[in-house]
Motif scaffolding. Structure first.
Motif, PDB file in Angstrom:
ATOM      1  N   GLY A 273      -9.051 -33.582 -14.401  1.00 42.21           N
ATOM      2  CA  GLY A 273     -10.393 -33.851 -13.903  1.00 42.21           C
ATOM      3  C   GLY A 273     -10.766 -35.314 -14.052  1.00 42.21           C
ATOM      4  O   GLY A 273     -11.335 -35.929 -13.142  1.00 42.21           O
TER       5      GLY A 273
ATOM      6  N   ARG B 108     -11.668 -38.093 -11.079  1.00 35.85           N
ATOM      7  CA  ARG B 108     -12.878 -38.908 -11.050  1.00 35.85           C
ATOM      8  C   ARG B 108     -12.535 -40.396 -10.981  1.00 35.85           C
ATOM      9  O   ARG B 108     -13.195 -41.170 -10.273  1.00 35.85           O
TER      10      ARG B 108
ATOM     11  N   SER C 158     -15.816 -36.755  -6.803  1.00 38.34           N
ATOM     12  CA  SER C 158     -16.988 -36.371  -7.585  1.00 38.34           C
ATOM     13  C   SER C 158     -16.537 -35.517  -8.766  1.00 38.34           C
ATOM     14  O   SER C 158     -15.450 -34.919  -8.746  1.00 38.34           O
ATOM     15  N   GLU C 159     -17.392 -35.456  -9.780  1.00 37.84           N
ATOM     16  CA  GLU C 159     -17.040 -34.657 -10.965  1.00 37.84           C
ATOM     17  C   GLU C 159     -16.830 -33.201 -10.589  1.00 37.84           C
ATOM     18  O   GLU C 159     -15.871 -32.567 -11.040  1.00 37.84           O
ATOM     19  N   GLN C 160     -17.708 -32.659  -9.746  1.00 37.72           N
ATOM     20  CA  GLN C 160     -17.592 -31.260  -9.343  1.00 37.72           C
ATOM     21  C   GLN C 160     -16.287 -30.999  -8.605  1.00 37.72           C
ATOM     22  O   GLN C 160     -15.588 -30.020  -8.886  1.00 37.72           O
ATOM     23  N   THR C 161     -15.929 -31.870  -7.671  1.00 40.53           N
ATOM     24  CA  THR C 161     -14.701 -31.691  -6.900  1.00 40.53           C
ATOM     25  C   THR C 161     -13.475 -31.839  -7.773  1.00 40.53           C
ATOM     26  O   THR C 161     -12.525 -31.032  -7.696  1.00 40.53           O
TER      27      THR C 161
ATOM     28  N   ASN D 205     -13.139 -31.434 -11.024  1.00 39.16           N
ATOM     29  CA  ASN D 205     -12.994 -30.317 -11.961  1.00 39.16           C
ATOM     30  C   ASN D 205     -12.567 -29.039 -11.246  1.00 39.16           C
ATOM     31  O   ASN D 205     -11.751 -28.275 -11.766  1.00 39.16           O
ATOM     32  N   ARG D 206     -13.099 -28.821 -10.055  1.00 42.11           N
ATOM     33  CA  ARG D 206     -12.715 -27.628  -9.305  1.00 42.11           C
ATOM     34  C   ARG D 206     -11.239 -27.671  -8.933  1.00 42.11           C
ATOM     35  O   ARG D 206     -10.518 -26.663  -9.044  1.00 42.11           O
TER      36      ARG D 206
END
Length: 210
Positions: A188, A192, A197-200, A202-203
């Motif tokens: 993750g 970044r 993005s953090e959400q992308t 991490n997903r």
């Protein structure tokens, strides 16, 4: 086991709750003759027990159990085990407590039919765990089969030939998931750093490891 077994589960936190849900999903326990004890259970564990009609934090009365599962924190085990020693009468005891020897459990539960040490891991929460198991010579074939049927409800089972080997199981598969979490975190962070993005990021990391 060919028919559901009665079980008293002491401790319904992360691991105890995972075991309970696995047993219920696979129909391996007799809900009418089983009991769950935990002063501060997770909501998921309480709801699962209530939906199944399992007694929760109720006096056991005259009930006798086929198995007694111990899923409490090792540091509080001695006091808890002595408090519920009566539930072990003629039961196969299944311990999922790290670092608690069969000798120490036996001292607290002298009426137990036999004691099996197990070490499941966190993927048991989704039925994909692996459990290392050890049973001393005084646990008969029926007792081993009972314990194995319960642990197979949350994943694979591997028997080891010495109690000391359970410590190695703890190191490899018991603690192993932590390294996957660390790798997910690193992936993750790398995503970044590359502009995601953090959400992308991490997903993507979680899905890759899954």
């Amino acid at each position: 086991m060919s028919k559901p077994v009665s079980i008293a589960l002491i401790g319904a936190g992360a691991m105890g709750g995972a075991l309970l849900r696995g047993w219920l999903e696979r129909g391996v326990i007799d809900c009418d003759r089983s009991l769950v004890v935990d002063p501060s259970p997770s909501d998921a564990s309480r709801q699962a027990a209530e939906r199944a009609g399992i007694s929760f934090n109720q006096p056991p009365g005259a009930l006798a159990f086929d198995a007694l599962a111990l899923a409490v924190k090792p540091q509080i085990a001695d006091g808890v085990l002595r408090r519920y020693a009566g539930l072990a009468k003629e039961a196969v005891v299944i311990s999922v407590m790290a670092g608690k020897s069969i000798a120490s459990i036996s001292a607290a539960l002298p009426a137990a039919r036999g004691i099996v040490r197990t070490m499941p891991n966190l993927p048991a929460a989704i039925g994909a765990g692996v459990t290392g198991m050890f049973a001393p010579a005084d646990v008969d074939a029926a007792g081993r089969a009972l314990a194995e049927s319960l642990m197979r409800a949350v994943g694979e089972v591997v028997w080891v030939d010495s109690e000391q080997a359970i410590d190695a199981v703890t190191a490899v598969s018991g603690g192993g998931p932590a390294y996957f979490f660390l790798l997910a975190e690193a992936l993750g962070e790398a995503g970044r750093a590359l502009g995601l993005s953090e959400q992308t990021a991490n997903r993507l990391a979680r899905a890759t490891l899954a």
